[in-house]
Design a protein around this motif. Structure first.
Motif, PDB file in Angstrom:
ATOM      1  N   ASN A   1      10.198   0.124 -17.074  1.00 13.55           N
ATOM      2  CA  ASN A   1       9.686   1.249 -16.289  1.00 13.55           C
ATOM      3  C   ASN A   1       8.210   1.021 -15.956  1.00 13.55           C
ATOM      4  N   THR A   2       7.891   1.051 -14.685  1.00 14.77           N
ATOM      5  CA  THR A   2       6.516   0.805 -14.248  1.00 14.77           C
ATOM      6  C   THR A   2       6.113   1.825 -13.185  1.00 14.77           C
ATOM      7  N   GLN A   3       4.810   1.942 -13.018  1.00 17.43           N
ATOM      8  CA  GLN A   3       4.243   2.715 -11.932  1.00 17.43           C
ATOM      9  C   GLN A   3       3.133   1.895 -11.289  1.00 17.43           C
ATOM     10  N   MET A   4       3.073   1.963  -9.969  1.00 12.46           N
ATOM     11  CA  MET A   4       2.084   1.180  -9.243  1.00 12.46           C
ATOM     12  C   MET A   4       1.565   2.015  -8.081  1.00 12.46           C
ATOM     13  N   ASP A   5       0.235   1.987  -7.906  1.00 13.75           N
ATOM     14  CA  ASP A   5      -0.401   2.659  -6.781  1.00 13.75           C
ATOM     15  C   ASP A   5      -1.196   1.626  -5.993  1.00 13.75           C
ATOM     16  N   THR A   6      -0.948   1.596  -4.704  1.00 17.36           N
ATOM     17  CA  THR A   6      -1.714   0.704  -3.840  1.00 17.36           C
ATOM     18  C   THR A   6      -2.226   1.491  -2.644  1.00 17.36           C
ATOM     19  N   ARG A   7      -3.411   1.142  -2.213  1.00 23.38           N
ATOM     20  CA  ARG A   7      -4.031   1.802  -1.069  1.00 23.38           C
ATOM     21  C   ARG A   7      -4.512   0.749  -0.087  1.00 23.38           C
TER      22      ARG A   7
END
Length: 932
Positions: free
Chosen positions: A545-551
């Motif tokens: 389980n992972t979370q990733m934020d990219t902008r």
């Protein structure tokens, strides 16, 4: 065999010889136009009097014939006028000046991304005026610095389309080749691959490197590079496909552009009710099935749409709903000569604790369900402001029919998928002054996708024979949330048009991509499987389980300068940056210069020369980076064992029925390169366009495309246990030329053709293709798996002419053929195990002395056709249409994937280059639709 030669089983020579005859490119036509940014088009032109002198300070209006929307400006000292940012549609230009008779142009169409020239002549008062519309929608465009293909209207609405997915028509554009994921696009909403890309490669770049925009906002799956929300054909007003473009607003992708505009509003109400259906009895059997067995198959696709005014000249609504239902059978690929031996082993006592106890050769049931809904509201606030809001929803579910790999697959290695998309957008267009327009776009999007395997337990692979068990990418779920805002402006002054703007795009990924979590055992031969002696064992441990934020942020500025009447120059620069909230390297500000020119040597000759140059930067595919989040050595890791250790791991699993403990080997991790950079490309184009007559144009273009910083995975330990580096060091090179001919619709006839010839080389065709030798990338430089030397596509729409005295039953018949022919694609030649112990999976090892992708597969011939009868009612205001359409009418066997394992420790494999999956055999679809 030497590199680039055809394998003996591939009947490619006759088709390749046919495709080498360039004169065939003059038989039909293709719509090629210029490309500018955004979901709109532009008009420019000159006003002159009867002495050819410019008419300055004249009042010029442009009016949309469908909505009565008007814009006003004045001509400058040279008589020049410009209207930028016009919604796609039909227009009339009106000009008036004191002392002259006012004049109106003929109606013409403005297409998405088009720069159209409309010149008018004003006569003195009392003298009839003369109209000189020099450029129509399908004629040469003197202001175009690059070329692209525009598709819309009857060309897609009345053409055969099995899934009614507009992306299927992308295959008609120049400068591209299909990827293996194109087979996953056969449905409107359903995905059949865990890492499906866009399905198309432009200029030799990967299918993950393309930009897909709908109404000027991004529609790309940030995880895999595919397309997100599905839009029904009735709601697509037009879309444009470009392999190369110089507009600085266009960015965020190193490959091509697919730019879609949905319905913009009309004063006259339109709508339809449609039904498409197939039954298996009319279809041919697939080549993979043995004994000519015809799978059971039923498919139904009902739909309805409506668009028109809520308030005339001001508020417009469009809405559509479409569903698809399919039930059929898929083929389980276990070779006939191996099935008894494999099942004998699986039924033995040593395998009793594992869930897969037998494999199948034959048919098994599958099904799919899909729905898409679309609604859009356009509102005109006076003459200065236009507002648009759109919501689109699509959902697709495949049951048992997801094919995660291009190998011979048992049904247990397949799976099911569920994909749900939401997209809500807002657009505000503001005319600040006659010379300055602003546009604001905003989007919220969300994609949810689940992949469920058909079985549990480890995946077992016997290369060249069969793969069974839980496929390593089939246990996954993810939710991808998008927020995007775009601000753009156009300012016109004299001969200068300056465009500038900025955009911000935020993506949040919440994922469980549990690849390798159930384990993989690779047996180099069938005999090794019978001895319970795997050569490779790989498994992941930990929490996936992972979370990733990219902008992503971008800014651009560009000038189009009409240096002289026949010469247009374009120059601009774009800046892009991407960063992550997690401990992943992002990019700094990357500058992309763009330049182009268009030169018309003589105003009396319909000839224009073009040249373009540009650098383009992409974004990172999140499915690739995700491995560094959960296999970082803390949250999780991977083990990779060979030889005796792999055998010991299998014995432990057989005895306990649980995953092997990490004690069987060291821990492998995935590490992002500190110098990681997004994919980039450099594109140079030279070409021209010539008007053969008032209806037909001939376009040619040569392209040189270089790709670098392409993502790949490499074992920097160069041995076991591996340490996998996520790096951007792969490269590609493309050189090609295309010839396109287009005849616009006239007398109920339009036809088009495109011929492409090119060569593509790279040292890695996707992010998961590892090097045979991790220390020598040069040894892998060879033909790309995306290489296709020759490609011919053709499309026609023809209402069969009959004399008025002919019986009514024989009148109003339309035929629409579509053909795509392509030469063979490269086939790799792999060894059946990781002989050099590099830790590569999928396997990258090749037999000694064999180069990468050394052979060519067989040619592809896809011929589709539609025959339709139209019955008109109420003076042509309503009409009933019915008929049939056939896909792969010639029933040619078109390969999608081959078995790429050429040799094992026991010697050459007889299954090498045998087709493991083919495109659909001949299918016949019946339809009926009522339109008003």
């Amino acid at each position: 065999m030497p590199q680039g030669t055809a394998i003996p089983i591939a009947p490619v020579r006759s088709v390749c010889m046919l495709l080498r005859i360039p004169v065939l490119a003059l038989l039909l036509s293709y719509p090629v136009q210029s490309q500018t940014a955004g979901p709109s088009g532009s008009i420019h032109g000159y006003l002159k009097d009867s002495t050819n002198a410019p008419v300055a300070a004249a009042k010029v209006l442009v009016r949309n014939s469908d909505t009565n929307f008007t814009r006003e400006t004045k001509s400058d000292a040279e008589g020049r006028f410009v209207f930028a940012g016009l919604p796609v549609g039909n227009y009339v230009v009106h000009a008036e000046q004191s002392g002259f008779t006012s004049v109106d142009s003929a109606s013409f169409e403005v297409r998405v991304g088009q720069i159209l020239e409309v010149n008018l002549m004003l006569a003195p008062e009392g003298v009839s005026s003369r109209i000189d519309v020099t450029e129509q929608a399908d004629s040469i465009e003197a202001a175009a610095t690059t070329t692209s293909a525009a598709l819309g209207g009857e060309r897609i609405e009345e053409a055969p389309a099995r899934s009614r997915n507009y992306l299927n028509f992308t295959a008609m554009a120049p400068g591209l080749a299909s990827t293996s994921s194109a087979g996953a696009q056969r449905s409107m909403t359903v995905l059949r691959s865990p890492v499906a890309d866009s399905g198309f490669s432009f200029g030799g770049l990967r299918g993950r490197n393309n930009s897909v925009e709908v109404d000027g906002v991004d529609n790309r799956d940030e995880t895999t590079g595919g397309n997100r929300v599905a839009i029904g054909l009735e709601m697509v007003q037009e879309f444009r496909v470009a392999a190369a473009m110089t507009g600085a607003e266009l960015g965020g992708a190193a490959g091509g552009l697919i730019n879609v505009v949905t319905r913009t509003g009309v004063n006259q109400m339109h709508g339809d009710v449609t039904f498409f259906g197939q039954v298996g009895g009319l279809n041919a059997s697939r080549s993979e099935t043995s004994g000519g067995v015809r799978p059971d198959f039923h498919r139904y696709q009902p739909g309805a749409s409506w668009y028109g005014p809520l308030r005339r000249d001001q508020t417009f609504l469009a809405a559509a709903f479409e569903a698809e239902r399919e039930s059929g059978e898929e083929w389980s690929d276990t070779p006939e000569e191996s099935i008894d031996r494999i099942n004998r082993v699986l039924s033995s006592a040593s395998w009793r604790n594992l869930p897969v106890r037998s494999v199948l050769r034959g048919l098994y049931p599958t099904s799919e369900r899909g729905e898409e809904f679309f609604t859009k509201l356009n509102h005109q606030v006076g003459s200065a402001d236009s507002l648009a809001a759109r919501y689109a929803f699509s959902r697709g579910r495949a049951f048992g029919d997801v094919q995660p790999m291009g190998h011979f697959l048992d049904r247990s290695a397949g799976g099911s998928s569920r994909t749900t998309d939401h997209s809500a957008t807002f657009n505000w267009f503001h005319v600040a002054t006659p010379n300055l327009v602003w546009e604001t776009r905003a989007q919220y999007g969300r994609r949810e996708q689940d992949m469920t395997p058909n079985s549990s337990g480890p995946m077992v692979e016997i290369p060249g024979s069969v793969t069974f068990g839980q496929a390593y990418r089939m246990d996954s779920s993810r939710a991808e949330t998008h927020w995007q805002a775009v601000e753009a402006a156009d300012w016109v002054h004299a001969r200068h048009r300056i465009s500038f703007g900025a955009q911000f795009h935020s993506v949040h990924l919440d994922a469980r991509l549990a690849d390798h979590l159930a384990g993989i055992f690779l047996f180099p031969t069938l005999e090794a499987f019978e001895r319970n002696q795997p050569d490779i064992y790989s498994q992941s441990f930990g929490n996936p389980n992972t979370q990733m934020d990219t902008r992503q942020a971008s800014a651009w500025i560009q000038e189009r300068w009409q240096a002289t009447r026949p010469l247009f120059l374009e120059a601009g620069v774009r800046a892009d940056r991407q960063w992550f909230s997690q401990s992943l390297p992002g990019s700094g500000w990357l500058l992309s210069p763009r330049a182009g020119l268009a030169w018309r040597p003589s105003p009396k000759r319909p000839l224009v020369f073009r040249a373009g140059f540009g650098l383009f930067y992409d974004r990172y595919p999140l499915v690739w980076l995700n491995q560094a989040l959960w296999k970082d050595g803390r949250q999780g890791f991977e083990t990779y064992q060979a030889g005796a250790a792999a055998t010991a791991a299998l014995l432990f699993l057989q005895q306990t029925g649980t995953a092997a403990v990490p004690a069987f080997g060291g821990q492998s991790t995935y590490v992002p390169d500190r110098n990681l950079a997004p994919a980039a490309s450099r594109k140079i184009t030279l070409g021209g366009e010539y008007g053969l007559n008032s209806l037909t144009t001939l376009t040619g273009q040569m392209s040189w495309v270089r790709g670098w910083h392409l993502p790949r995975t490499r074992n920097i330990a160069a041995g076991l246990p591996p340490t996998y580096l996520l790096e951007s060091t792969a490269q590609s090179s493309f050189r090609g030329a295309s010839i396109s001919v287009n005849r616009r619709m006239f007398d109920e006839l339009t036809f088009l053709i495109n011929y492409d010839m090119g060569r593509t080389f790279d040292d890695g065709s996707d992010f998961d293709e590892q090097l045979q030798n991790p220390l020598d990338a040069r040894a892998d430089w060879a033909h790309s798996r995306l290489h296709q030397r020759h490609r011919l596509s053709a499309n026609a729409l023809w209402e069969i002419p009959l004399p008025p005295a002919a019986p009514h039953s024989l009148q109003n018949w339309t035929i629409a053929p579509v053909a795509v022919l392509g030469s063979g694609r490269p086939i790799n030649a792999l060894y059946s195990t990781d002989s050099a112990r590099t830790g590569a999976f999928p396997i990258a090892a090749r037999p000694s002395g064999v180069s990468r992708n050394p052979h060519l597969g067989q040619a592809t011939i896809q011929f589709d056709a539609r025959l339709m009868k139209t019955i008109r009612y109420r003076e042509g205001r309503c009409w009933l249409q019915f008929g049939a359409e056939a896909f792969n009418l010639l029933n040619h066997t078109n390969p999608v994937t081959y078995s790429e394992y050429s040799a094992s420790p026991a010697g050459p494999l007889s299954s090498y280059a045998r087709m493991s999956e083919s495109a659909a055999a001949r299918q016949v679809q019946l339809f009926i639709q009522f339109e008003y």
